[in-house]
Design a protein around this motif. Structure first.
Motif, PDB file in Angstrom:
ATOM      1  N   ARG A  55      -9.973  39.199 -64.536  1.00 38.58           N
ATOM      2  CA  ARG A  55      -9.967  39.886 -65.837  1.00 38.58           C
ATOM      3  C   ARG A  55     -10.667  41.235 -65.793  1.00 38.58           C
ATOM      4  O   ARG A  55     -10.302  42.153 -66.513  1.00 38.58           O
ATOM      5  CB  ARG A  55     -10.646  39.005 -66.893  1.00 38.58           C
ATOM      6  CG  ARG A  55      -9.806  37.850 -67.385  1.00 38.58           C
ATOM      7  CD  ARG A  55     -10.539  37.162 -68.517  1.00 38.58           C
ATOM      8  NE  ARG A  55      -9.848  35.982 -68.994  1.00 38.58           N
ATOM      9  CZ  ARG A  55     -10.273  35.241 -70.019  1.00 38.58           C
ATOM     10  NH1 ARG A  55     -11.413  35.570 -70.631  1.00 38.58           N
ATOM     11  NH2 ARG A  55      -9.605  34.180 -70.414  1.00 38.58           N
ATOM     12  N   GLU A 108     -11.581  33.719 -62.602  1.00 33.59           N
ATOM     13  CA  GLU A 108     -10.991  34.274 -63.817  1.00 33.59           C
ATOM     14  C   GLU A 108     -11.701  35.573 -64.227  1.00 33.59           C
ATOM     15  O   GLU A 108     -11.057  36.548 -64.645  1.00 33.59           O
ATOM     16  CB  GLU A 108     -11.093  33.239 -64.945  1.00 33.59           C
ATOM     17  CG  GLU A 108     -10.428  33.662 -66.242  1.00 33.59           C
ATOM     18  CD  GLU A 108     -10.609  32.633 -67.357  1.00 33.59           C
ATOM     19  OE1 GLU A 108     -10.416  33.000 -68.519  1.00 33.59           O
ATOM     20  OE2 GLU A 108     -10.966  31.456 -67.050  1.00 33.59           O
ATOM     21  N   PRO A 135      -7.822  43.482 -67.460  1.00 29.23           N
ATOM     22  CA  PRO A 135      -8.085  42.951 -68.812  1.00 29.23           C
ATOM     23  C   PRO A 135      -6.867  43.115 -69.723  1.00 29.23           C
ATOM     24  O   PRO A 135      -6.233  44.170 -69.736  1.00 29.23           O
ATOM     25  CB  PRO A 135      -9.252  43.815 -69.306  1.00 29.23           C
ATOM     26  CG  PRO A 135      -9.094  45.110 -68.571  1.00 29.23           C
ATOM     27  CD  PRO A 135      -8.526  44.762 -67.230  1.00 29.23           C
ATOM     28  N   GLU A 164     -11.434  40.298 -73.492  1.00 31.68           N
ATOM     29  CA  GLU A 164     -11.357  39.750 -72.141  1.00 31.68           C
ATOM     30  C   GLU A 164     -12.231  40.540 -71.180  1.00 31.68           C
ATOM     31  O   GLU A 164     -12.949  39.970 -70.361  1.00 31.68           O
ATOM     32  CB  GLU A 164      -9.908  39.785 -71.649  1.00 31.68           C
ATOM     33  CG  GLU A 164      -9.090  38.593 -72.059  1.00 31.68           C
ATOM     34  CD  GLU A 164      -7.835  38.462 -71.212  1.00 31.68           C
ATOM     35  OE1 GLU A 164      -7.068  37.539 -71.497  1.00 31.68           O
ATOM     36  OE2 GLU A 164      -7.625  39.245 -70.274  1.00 31.68           O
TER      37      GLU A 164
END
Length: 683
Positions: free
Chosen positions: A196, A192, A200, A205
């Protein structure tokens, strides 16, 4: 990252031709894993904002409607396209440079999104990017990653390639950090985080993704250092030095000065290590003039008293000769012999030194990198001291260490960094730090002046000479250069002869023979020369207590730590000393260096500012120290994370389960891969 991703060639990725693969190789990207770990260094913000939120001069992205037909101006092969648009009921002027092809697309009533620099007073946007929503906007409302690129690789191309890599191979990204560490620090999962960091949705994030990957990068770096310590350091059998404290006190009592409390503490740390059955690997750092040589002398004395030999390796012949003289004065009255080995010695002298060394008739050998040549044999090497460790490559230091049976190692540097950072960066070494100046030393007063003040500088030289003091005058070059408009030592030497006819002016530079250098330095040290014009050959270690004035020409041509090293050649006696920096820096960086030098003479503060100005890779000398260039982490900004990562790595490698439990297999695989790349087995 899964090892399979790093063994999958970049050409396996859809859309990457063999030609593009070559250009990606030039960026250090040869595999799909390497591409996925090619992280952005910043983001372009294309999120649409209210005009009221934006300050003058900031970048802005707005959505509006074209209010009127554009006008096109051409001049000298260039163009300027001007169009009025309405945004939230406000009429703005948008300007594109060299985008004449957009003229036909800018039709009144059509919606448009523009990004660029906002000038509030004129209600004016200098457009960097624009797009039309009716074509399907690709950037607006997003944070677009910006990557390091080169050749024909564009931002658009590398964004697309990374996007394809994540889509095609993203499912293969494994977790590498132990679950307890991920939980302890509240980190998001690895897959993840990587997704990200490239894609983003918002700033939060992106920050969370960076936090996770910065921690991982620093943790893995520390894991290598701590695993090395666990498998090599205190398990590697070394030489036990049965140090007799009475002998040490007796030797210290022969010195013509008292030790500082800081020197006493550091000596105790070193002698404690030398008594142990494992090999000492200690870094001694301290500011210029803090008294590191005396500490090294005590350690060398201890190894000789224990029946072994000592070696001191330094970067220059001038420094080697100086150390050999000063150690000879300390040791020869005690019956301890000191020898010198440099590259410029005659064959006969060299043969005599090497024979004495091999037979054990020579107790301490001082030298340059000549010490690591194949024909240099010690009878029983007990201690290796390396001065100015950053001047020698990792391999050079290890060759000298291998000339004995696991001798103790003391590495010295006068480029100090905060102790906590030193402990973290040099994780495979114990760190001792000298903070105090020897008693009676006055701070060096530093001034920055422009070239037109040279007459006043010459007057200051005369004044110091009349008081019986001496001057160093440093130039960046030996002789005139067509490429660089800076002062050179040969010309300055001639100029000073003419400007200061009443004074004796010497010249020292790297192209002189060893005999010439020794004669020149000897005359200056004896006070026969008033002014010594030199290049940076005198940067490290040269000690002339009567020299009170250091003048550095074109000082903005030198690095901050180098300037501080040069300044440290004065202020070594009882008299007030001065450093004058002569420079007209054109760059902001040059001005910052001059300001830092006049603000402080604390080497630790100088190093901190140098680290800020140059960046960690250049500061530590990636090639010399083995210090990696981090992809995301910054040693200054992420220092707290670095310390936490060090603690976690040390704690983990100290457990039995780390070396055997299945849950830690990904980390052990990583260490094995790294050890393989460095041709050094893990255990």
């Amino acid at each position: 990252m899964s090892s399979s991703l790093f063994t999958t060639p970049i050409v396996k990725l859809q859309g990457v031709s063999s030609k593009k693969a070559e250009e990606l190789h030039a960026l250090g990207i040869s595999s799909v894993g390497g591409l996925i770990e090619h992280y952005p260094f910043r983001y372009e913000d294309y999120r649409i904002r209210e005009l009221s939120e934006v300050k003058d001069g900031e970048k802005i992205t707005v959505q509006g409607t074209i209010a009127a037909m554009p006008s096109l101006q051409r001049y000298g092969g260039k163009s300027r396209l001007i169009c009025r648009i309405t945004v939230d009921g406000m009429l703005l002027t948008a300007v594109w440079f060299n985008r004449a092809f957009l003229q036909e697309q800018l039709t009144p009533g059509r919606d448009i999104i523009v990004s660029g620099k906002w000038e509030q007073r004129r209600r004016h946007i200098t457009v960097a990017d624009s797009e039309f929503p009716d074509r399907g906007a690709s950037k607006s409302g997003t944070l677009q990653p910006v990557y390091s690129i080169g050749g024909t690789i564009t931002q658009a191309y590398i964004r697309k390639a990374i996007d394809k890599a994540l889509t095609q191979f993203g499912a293969l990204i494994p977790e590498i950090l132990p679950a307890e560490i991920v939980s302890k620090h509240g980190l998001i999962p690895r897959r993840e985080a990587i997704m990200r960091i490239h894609r983003p949705e918002n700033s939060h994030e992106g920050q969370e993704a960076r936090r996770r990957m910065v921690y991982e990068e620093l943790f893995l770096f520390q894991l290598k250092l701590q695993a090395y310590r666990a498998t090599h350091h205190k398990q590697q059998v070394g030489i036990v030095h049965p140090v007799n404290n009475d002998d040490i006190r007796g030797f210290v009592g022969t010195l013509p000065f008292s030790l500082t409390d800081s020197q006493k503490q550091v000596i105790n740390e070193i002698l404690h290590d030398m008594k142990q059955p494992f090999m000492m690997n200690r870094l001694l750092q301290g500011d210029v003039g803090a008294g590191k040589t005396v500490v090294a002398a005590v350690a060398l004395f201890a190894t000789v008293k224990a029946g072994h030999q000592g070696a001191l390796m330094v970067p220059t012949e001038i420094l080697a000769e100086q150390h050999a003289r000063s150690l000879g004065k300390m040791f020869e009255p005690l019956g301890i012999t000191v020898g010198l080995l440099t590259g410029s010695m005659t064959d006969r002298k060299r043969r005599d030194i090497l024979a004495s060394l091999q037979m054990g008739l020579l107790d301490i050998l001082v030298g340059t990198h000549a010490l690591i040549q194949e024909d240099v044999y010690f009878r029983s090497l007990g201690l290796v001291v390396t001065d100015e460790q950053h001047r020698f490559g990792v391999n050079q230091r290890s060759i000298l260490r291998r000339k004995g049976m696991s001798p103790d190692v003391l590495t010295m540097t006068a480029t100090p960094i905060p102790r906590t950072l030193a402990i973290t960066v040099f994780g495979d070494m114990d760190v001792s730090t000298l903070r105090e100046r020897p008693r009676g030393r006055l701070p060096i007063r530093t001034f920055w002046v422009k070239h037109e003040m040279m007459d006043r500088v010459l007057g200051f030289i005369r004044k110091e000479a009349e008081a019986g003091r001496q001057t160093f005058f440093i130039c960046p070059l030996i002789e005139e250069s067509e490429k660089l408009d800076v002062q050179n030592a040969i010309d300055l030497h001639m100029q000073l002869h003419q400007s200061l006819p009443e004074l004796s002016v010497g010249l020292l530079h790297g192209r002189m023979s060893a005999a010439e250098k020794e004669q020149t330095m000897g005359a200056f040290a004896a006070g026969a020369t008033n002014v010594l014009v030199s290049t940076t050959v005198i940067e490290v270690g040269v000690d002339v207590p009567n020299a009170t004035l250091m003048i550095i020409m074109d000082a903005d041509r030198f690095g901050l730590s180098q300037l501080h090293q040069l300044r440290g050649r004065v202020g070594r006696g009882a008299h007030q000393s001065y450093c004058i920096l002569i420079a007209d820096p054109k760059s902001e960086n040059g001005q910052e260096r001059m300001k830092a030098m006049t603000d402080t003479d604390d080497g630790f503060e100088i190093s901190r500012r140098d680290l800020e100005l140059r960046g960690p890779g250049e500061f530590f000398g990636t090639k010399q120290s083995g210090m990696p260039e981090f992809r995301l982490a910054n040693l200054l900004n992420d220092f707290a994370v670095l310390e936490q990562a060090r603690e976690d790595a040390a704690e983990l490698t100290a457990t039995e389960s780390f070396w055997s439990a299945q849950s830690y297999q990904p980390l052990r695989d990583y260490l094995q891969r790294e050890a393989g790349e460095q041709s050094e087995p893990l255990d």
